[in-house]
Motif scaffolding. Structure first.
Motif, PDB file in Angstrom:
ATOM      1  N   LEU A  19       4.063  12.997  -7.793  1.00  0.00           N
ATOM      2  CA  LEU A  19       2.738  12.973  -7.179  1.00  0.00           C
ATOM      3  C   LEU A  19       2.632  11.799  -6.207  1.00  0.00           C
ATOM      4  O   LEU A  19       2.112  11.957  -5.099  1.00  0.00           O
ATOM      5  N   ALA A  20       3.123  10.640  -6.617  1.00  0.00           N
ATOM      6  CA  ALA A  20       3.087   9.461  -5.739  1.00  0.00           C
ATOM      7  C   ALA A  20       3.829   9.760  -4.436  1.00  0.00           C
ATOM      8  O   ALA A  20       3.344   9.440  -3.346  1.00  0.00           O
ATOM      9  N   SER A  21       4.972  10.409  -4.535  1.00  0.00           N
ATOM     10  CA  SER A  21       5.747  10.772  -3.346  1.00  0.00           C
ATOM     11  C   SER A  21       4.972  11.777  -2.489  1.00  0.00           C
ATOM     12  O   SER A  21       4.947  11.664  -1.260  1.00  0.00           O
ATOM     13  N   LEU A  22       4.337  12.739  -3.125  1.00  0.00           N
ATOM     14  CA  LEU A  22       3.564  13.758  -2.410  1.00  0.00           C
ATOM     15  C   LEU A  22       2.450  13.130  -1.581  1.00  0.00           C
ATOM     16  O   LEU A  22       2.247  13.494  -0.428  1.00  0.00           O
ATOM     17  N   ILE A  23       1.729  12.168  -2.177  1.00  0.00           N
ATOM     18  CA  ILE A  23       0.567  11.595  -1.485  1.00  0.00           C
ATOM     19  C   ILE A  23       0.893  10.316  -0.715  1.00  0.00           C
ATOM     20  O   ILE A  23       0.014   9.735  -0.097  1.00  0.00           O
ATOM     21  N   GLY A  24       2.154   9.883  -0.780  1.00  0.00           N
ATOM     22  CA  GLY A  24       2.580   8.753   0.037  1.00  0.00           C
ATOM     23  C   GLY A  24       2.146   7.385  -0.452  1.00  0.00           C
ATOM     24  O   GLY A  24       1.866   6.502   0.347  1.00  0.00           O
ATOM     25  N   VAL A  25       2.085   7.225  -1.774  1.00  0.00           N
ATOM     26  CA  VAL A  25       1.801   5.894  -2.324  1.00  0.00           C
ATOM     27  C   VAL A  25       2.927   5.523  -3.290  1.00  0.00           C
ATOM     28  O   VAL A  25       3.649   6.385  -3.769  1.00  0.00           O
ATOM     29  N   ALA A  26       3.053   4.237  -3.559  1.00  0.00           N
ATOM     30  CA  ALA A  26       4.054   3.780  -4.516  1.00  0.00           C
ATOM     31  C   ALA A  26       3.648   4.228  -5.920  1.00  0.00           C
ATOM     32  O   ALA A  26       2.461   4.295  -6.249  1.00  0.00           O
ATOM     33  N   ARG A  27       4.629   4.546  -6.749  1.00  0.00           N
ATOM     34  CA  ARG A  27       4.371   4.981  -8.129  1.00  0.00           C
ATOM     35  C   ARG A  27       3.506   3.961  -8.861  1.00  0.00           C
ATOM     36  O   ARG A  27       2.589   4.327  -9.585  1.00  0.00           O
ATOM     37  N   THR A  68       1.268   2.068  -7.694  1.00  0.00           N
ATOM     38  CA  THR A  68      -0.111   2.097  -7.207  1.00  0.00           C
ATOM     39  C   THR A  68      -0.946   3.077  -8.020  1.00  0.00           C
ATOM     40  O   THR A  68      -2.133   2.844  -8.248  1.00  0.00           O
ATOM     41  N   LEU A  69      -0.331   4.177  -8.487  1.00  0.00           N
ATOM     42  CA  LEU A  69      -1.067   5.165  -9.274  1.00  0.00           C
ATOM     43  C   LEU A  69      -1.597   4.558 -10.571  1.00  0.00           C
ATOM     44  O   LEU A  69      -2.676   4.930 -11.030  1.00  0.00           O
ATOM     45  N   ALA A  70      -0.843   3.648 -11.148  1.00  0.00           N
ATOM     46  CA  ALA A  70      -1.226   3.064 -12.433  1.00  0.00           C
ATOM     47  C   ALA A  70      -2.065   1.796 -12.292  1.00  0.00           C
ATOM     48  O   ALA A  70      -2.765   1.407 -13.221  1.00  0.00           O
ATOM     49  N   ALA A  71      -2.005   1.161 -11.144  1.00  0.00           N
ATOM     50  CA  ALA A  71      -2.691  -0.120 -10.964  1.00  0.00           C
ATOM     51  C   ALA A  71      -4.201   0.062 -10.896  1.00  0.00           C
ATOM     52  O   ALA A  71      -4.696   0.905 -10.160  1.00  0.00           O
ATOM     53  N   LYS A  72      -4.914  -0.738 -11.659  1.00  0.00           N
ATOM     54  CA  LYS A  72      -6.378  -0.671 -11.634  1.00  0.00           C
ATOM     55  C   LYS A  72      -6.913  -0.979 -10.232  1.00  0.00           C
ATOM     56  O   LYS A  72      -7.842  -0.355  -9.764  1.00  0.00           O
ATOM     57  N   GLY A  73      -6.298  -1.932  -9.569  1.00  0.00           N
ATOM     58  CA  GLY A  73      -6.744  -2.307  -8.238  1.00  0.00           C
ATOM     59  C   GLY A  73      -6.409  -1.281  -7.160  1.00  0.00           C
ATOM     60  O   GLY A  73      -6.887  -1.365  -6.044  1.00  0.00           O
ATOM     61  N   GLY A  74      -5.597  -0.284  -7.518  1.00  0.00           N
ATOM     62  CA  GLY A  74      -5.194   0.720  -6.535  1.00  0.00           C
ATOM     63  C   GLY A  74      -6.072   1.953  -6.507  1.00  0.00           C
ATOM     64  O   GLY A  74      -5.810   2.886  -5.753  1.00  0.00           O
ATOM     65  N   ALA A  75      -7.136   1.974  -7.312  1.00  0.00           N
ATOM     66  CA  ALA A  75      -7.958   3.186  -7.456  1.00  0.00           C
ATOM     67  C   ALA A  75      -8.481   3.708  -6.118  1.00  0.00           C
ATOM     68  O   ALA A  75      -8.429   4.913  -5.847  1.00  0.00           O
ATOM     69  N   ARG A  76      -8.970   2.822  -5.270  1.00  0.00           N
ATOM     70  CA  ARG A  76      -9.539   3.258  -3.998  1.00  0.00           C
ATOM     71  C   ARG A  76      -8.456   3.857  -3.084  1.00  0.00           C
ATOM     72  O   ARG A  76      -8.666   4.885  -2.448  1.00  0.00           O
ATOM     73  N   LYS A  77      -7.296   3.215  -3.042  1.00  0.00           N
ATOM     74  CA  LYS A  77      -6.186   3.714  -2.220  1.00  0.00           C
ATOM     75  C   LYS A  77      -5.692   5.063  -2.743  1.00  0.00           C
ATOM     76  O   LYS A  77      -5.443   5.995  -1.976  1.00  0.00           O
ATOM     77  N   VAL A  78      -5.556   5.168  -4.059  1.00  0.00           N
ATOM     78  CA  VAL A  78      -5.110   6.414  -4.672  1.00  0.00           C
ATOM     79  C   VAL A  78      -6.144   7.514  -4.413  1.00  0.00           C
ATOM     80  O   VAL A  78      -5.792   8.648  -4.073  1.00  0.00           O
ATOM     81  N   ASP A  79      -7.404   7.179  -4.546  1.00  0.00           N
ATOM     82  CA  ASP A  79      -8.484   8.134  -4.306  1.00  0.00           C
ATOM     83  C   ASP A  79      -8.393   8.687  -2.881  1.00  0.00           C
ATOM     84  O   ASP A  79      -8.474   9.904  -2.669  1.00  0.00           O
ATOM     85  N   ALA A  80      -8.210   7.811  -1.916  1.00  0.00           N
ATOM     86  CA  ALA A  80      -8.114   8.238  -0.516  1.00  0.00           C
ATOM     87  C   ALA A  80      -6.882   9.119  -0.296  1.00  0.00           C
ATOM     88  O   ALA A  80      -6.940  10.100   0.442  1.00  0.00           O
ATOM     89  N   ALA A  81      -5.773   8.782  -0.955  1.00  0.00           N
ATOM     90  CA  ALA A  81      -4.539   9.556  -0.796  1.00  0.00           C
ATOM     91  C   ALA A  81      -4.621  10.909  -1.510  1.00  0.00           C
ATOM     92  O   ALA A  81      -4.080  11.904  -1.030  1.00  0.00           O
TER      93      ALA A  81
END
Length: 121
Positions: free
Chosen positions: A35-43, A45-58
């Motif tokens: 999934l991380a590869s599909l949406i173009g974020v680091a793996r 980032t999916l688990a990081a609490k601080g990454g929620a906004r970036k993951v949401d956008a992706a």
């Protein structure tokens, strides 16, 4: 547009305004790494609490595609199968999954919009 908003809410992370990467991965039958590869974020980032906004956008374009496809196909599971396995006409055998991974979620949404409007691309 309201129907799309409500169907997209099914992908929410309970108690937060963010989308759930886990729910999307489970629906698509992919690992979090895929999934991380599909949406173009680091793996990570999916688990990081601080990454929620970036993951949401992706995740947002994927959820929009799945929500629209689900409305048209008659359910999330059918939408997920279509997303992963059905080549989109005019894209040399590429599926929605391939196009999203290539950063072309907008093309998939435009295709679905055209089909929904009765213009068969």
């Amino acid at each position: 547009m309201m129907a799309l908003e409500s169907s997209a809410q099914k992908f929410g992370e309970g108690g937060t305004p963010f989308l759930s990467a886990r729910r999307v991965a489970d629906l698509l039958g992919v690992t979090m790494t895929e999934l991380a590869s599909l949406i173009g974020v680091a793996r990570n980032t999916l688990a990081a609490k601080g990454g929620a906004r970036k993951v949401d956008a992706a995740l947002s374009p994927v959820v929009r595609v799945l929500a629209m496809a689900g409305e048209m196909a008659g359910g999330e599971e059918r939408a997920a199968i279509w997303f992963k396995h059905q080549p989109i006409p005019g894209w040399a055998g590429k599926t929605a999954y391939d196009l999203v991974r290539d950063g072309k979620a907008d093309k998939v949404l435009a295709y679905l919009e055209a089909v929904r409007s009765g213009v068969y691309a």
